[in-house]
Design a protein around this motif. Structure first.
Motif, mmCIF file in Angstrom:
data_model
loop_
_atom_site.group_PDB
_atom_site.id
_atom_site.type_symbol
_atom_site.label_atom_id
_atom_site.label_comp_id
_atom_site.label_asym_id
_atom_site.label_seq_id
_atom_site.Cartn_x
_atom_site.Cartn_y
_atom_site.Cartn_z
ATOM 1 N N PHE A 125 -31.747 -36.543 14.630
ATOM 2 C CA PHE A 125 -32.947 -37.043 15.857
ATOM 3 C C PHE A 125 -34.442 -36.915 15.055
ATOM 4 O O PHE A 125 -35.124 -37.970 15.309
ATOM 5 N N SER A 126 -34.518 -35.790 14.239
ATOM 6 C CA SER A 126 -35.543 -35.826 13.747
ATOM 7 C C SER A 126 -35.756 -36.073 12.211
ATOM 8 O O SER A 126 -36.588 -35.939 11.590
ATOM 9 N N GLN A 127 -34.635 -36.537 11.577
ATOM 10 C CA GLN A 127 -34.776 -36.678 10.178
ATOM 11 C C GLN A 127 -35.782 -37.588 9.600
ATOM 12 O O GLN A 127 -36.515 -37.312 8.607
ATOM 13 N N ALA A 128 -35.832 -38.772 10.239
ATOM 14 C CA ALA A 128 -37.077 -39.788 9.606
ATOM 15 C C ALA A 128 -38.510 -39.214 9.687
ATOM 16 O O ALA A 128 -39.074 -39.267 8.652
ATOM 17 N N PHE A 129 -38.807 -38.455 10.811
ATOM 18 C CA PHE A 129 -40.080 -37.840 10.865
ATOM 19 C C PHE A 129 -40.085 -36.780 9.829
ATOM 20 O O PHE A 129 -41.217 -36.692 8.907
ATOM 21 N N GLU B 208 -38.514 -36.450 6.896
ATOM 22 C CA GLU B 208 -38.627 -36.937 5.594
ATOM 23 C C GLU B 208 -40.033 -37.730 5.282
ATOM 24 O O GLU B 208 -40.849 -37.415 4.299
ATOM 25 N N GLY B 209 -40.660 -38.295 6.286
ATOM 26 C CA GLY B 209 -41.941 -38.632 6.235
ATOM 27 C C GLY B 209 -43.141 -37.881 6.098
ATOM 28 O O GLY B 209 -44.097 -38.314 5.497
ATOM 29 N N THR B 210 -42.956 -36.707 6.498
ATOM 30 C CA THR B 210 -43.945 -35.536 6.261
ATOM 31 C C THR B 210 -44.138 -35.215 4.702
ATOM 32 O O THR B 210 -45.316 -35.055 4.233
ATOM 33 N N GLY B 211 -43.187 -35.677 4.045
ATOM 34 C CA GLY B 211 -43.476 -35.387 2.531
ATOM 35 C C GLY B 211 -43.639 -33.966 2.085
ATOM 36 O O GLY B 211 -43.818 -33.487 0.975
ATOM 37 N N LEU B 212 -43.319 -33.031 2.976
ATOM 38 C CA LEU B 212 -43.236 -31.714 2.877
ATOM 39 C C LEU B 212 -42.096 -30.712 2.283
ATOM 40 O O LEU B 212 -42.404 -29.505 1.770
ATOM 41 N N TYR B 213 -41.117 -31.552 1.985
ATOM 42 C CA TYR B 213 -39.953 -30.983 1.661
ATOM 43 C C TYR B 213 -39.184 -31.186 0.433
ATOM 44 O O TYR B 213 -39.284 -32.715 0.122
ATOM 45 N N ASP B 214 -38.587 -30.373 -0.346
ATOM 46 C CA ASP B 214 -38.080 -31.252 -1.734
ATOM 47 C C ASP B 214 -36.802 -31.914 -1.400
ATOM 48 O O ASP B 214 -36.438 -32.901 -2.109
ATOM 49 N N SER B 215 -36.199 -31.694 -0.435
ATOM 50 C CA SER B 215 -34.966 -32.506 -0.112
ATOM 51 C C SER B 215 -34.836 -32.009 1.630
ATOM 52 O O SER B 215 -35.351 -31.118 2.233
#
Length: 439
Positions: free
Chosen positions: A275-279, A281-288
């Motif tokens: 449910f939250s995956q796209a958001f 990933e879009g934050t750009g805050l995580y290495d993966s």
């Protein structure tokens, strides 16, 4: 505004998904204001998962007592054993004042009630921090200090707070100008928790390290079981559950800003639902970013991490604990840190908390974050003026820019607030939404 019939949200304490909007005509006229007091009316607030946590743990942590039922509340809602009020974070306008330093027309940012009924609070000016005031009202004496501290905004600084975003023909321009106000309501308290965690509980500087959990709140003692080694995240893999939560994203941003190869973790991994995956990933805050349905060990390929630290910002159905249990045999030094919680259905909330209290100690080391108790320790470590200056500098970055992909959605009036509450209860609010309201 002074003659309007005030309304308040009142919740069923045992079923806090059930809410009512109650008019209080008999609250008028308001009585004379006592000395050293402010008459405050909520002006801007935000709704988040935190509001439901306050309700779920309201009896245990005295959150129902912060904003008690007004004396003018009609039956049956005047029964405080069954009904109560919960708070939010945002701005309140000073309608009347008997404190010379805080004139009528000022605003306070802090813990505000859901409703248009003004509240009268006795206060004292902070002895050394010019823009802060402390609530001294008798009914607030048992509240954690973090809920009794307010930031002062004098009339000359409040032009954007008073702006309504929904009725102006210049809505786009006004929305831009009020972005900081929206972020104050929706993100500022989350940032405070993330800042305390990153800058103190998990600091790479031993003299700044403080324990993250509950304990004496006077800043005079600390948990001896928490050490610089516990705080050290270098060469660790950090797993953040509920990475789309506001506090989780802010913490990831602060960690990610550390210098690579020094005190930055090897990897910052967001573990999320579909449910939250796209958001996330879009934050750009995580290495993966990986799904909670993945096999936990599939995250680790080179196996060179010194240790694994799991931060649970409110992952659903105990998923973070399950991952921690699976990973501990391979990473015996795994550290689990509980920060937030998911919205619990009131029908099962008490049983969930009771089961958690009776559960045997896990195989991994676990800590629970308490920002209210962390802050006095941090102030003791570096001094009060320096602490507030550091927090303010850190917050200003997020106040301007927020979180990538997070949109502040403004509503107006208590009717919209109740709609937002229902949407949160039904799980309809997207991770990319911030709910902010002008009353």
């Amino acid at each position: 505004m002074a003659d309007e019939i005030p309304t308040v949200q009142i919740l069923d304490k045992k079923n806090y998904f059930s809410q009512s909007l109650i008019s209080l005509p008999s609250a008028l006229p308001y009585p004379p204001l006592p000395p050293s007091s402010l008459r405050l009316r909520t002006s801007v607030l935000s709704l988040t998962v935190n509001n439901f946590t306050y309700a779920a743990l309201g009896n245990l942590l005295r959150w129902w007592d912060v904003h008690p039922l007004p004396s003018s509340t009609p039956a049956p809602y005047n029964d405080s054993s069954k009904y109560g009020r919960i708070s939010a974070w945002g701005y309140a306008q000073v309608l009347e004042s008997t404190v010379a330093a805080i004139p009528k027309g000022s605003y306070l940012w802090g813990y505000v009630p859901l409703g248009t009924l003004p509240e009268d609070l006795q206060v004292s000016l902070h002895p050394s921090i010019a823009d802060q005031v402390i609530v001294t009202s008798a009914h607030r004496k048992d509240a954690m200090p973090i809920y009794n501290r307010y930031f002062i905004y004098l009339p000359s600084t409040t032009t954007t707070i008073t702006t309504t975003t929904t009725t102006s023909s210049r809505a786009e321009e006004i929305a831009r100008k009020t972005t900081g106000v929206a972020h104050d309501a929706a993100l500022r308290v989350m940032h405070a928790t993330a800042f305390l965690m990153e800058s103190f509980a998990f600091s790479s500087t031993p003299s700044r390290v403080v324990a993250p959990g509950a304990g004496p709140d006077d800043g005079q003692s600390d948990d001896p079981s928490w050490s610089a080694a516990d705080a050290d995240l270098s060469d660790s893999t950090v797993l953040i559950f509920a990475p789309g939560s506001k506090a989780g994203a802010l913490f990831a941003a602060l960690l990610g800003a550390r210098k690579a190869g020094e005190d930055r973790p090897r990897r910052i991994v967001g573990v999320t639902s579909g449910f939250s995956q796209a958001f996330v990933e879009g934050t750009g805050l995580y290495d993966s970013v990986v799904l909670t349905s993945a096999e936990p060990m599939s995250v680790f390929t080179d196996r060179e991490e010194k240790r694994v630290v799991v931060f649970d910002f409110g992952g659903r159905a105990g998923v973070a604990q399950r991952w921690a249990g699976t990973l501990t045999p391979e990473y015996p030094s795994l550290q689990f840190v509980g920060v937030g919680s998911a919205i619990l259905d009131p029908k099962v909330a008490e049983s969930v908390f009771a089961a958690a209290a009776k559960s045997p100690a896990p195989a991994y080391k676990a800590a629970r974050v308490n920002a209210g108790d962390m802050r006095p320790r941090a102030i003791k470590a570096i001094g009060e003026e320096e602490y507030w200056a550091e927090e303010a500098r850190s917050w200003e970055v997020f106040r301007r820019h927020g979180i990538k992909g997070l949109k502040m959605n403004w509503g107006e009036g208590m009717g919209d607030v109740l709609k937002g509450w229902d949407r949160l209860a039904r799980g309809e609010v997207l991770p990319s939404e911030g709910l902010v309201y002008k009353l």
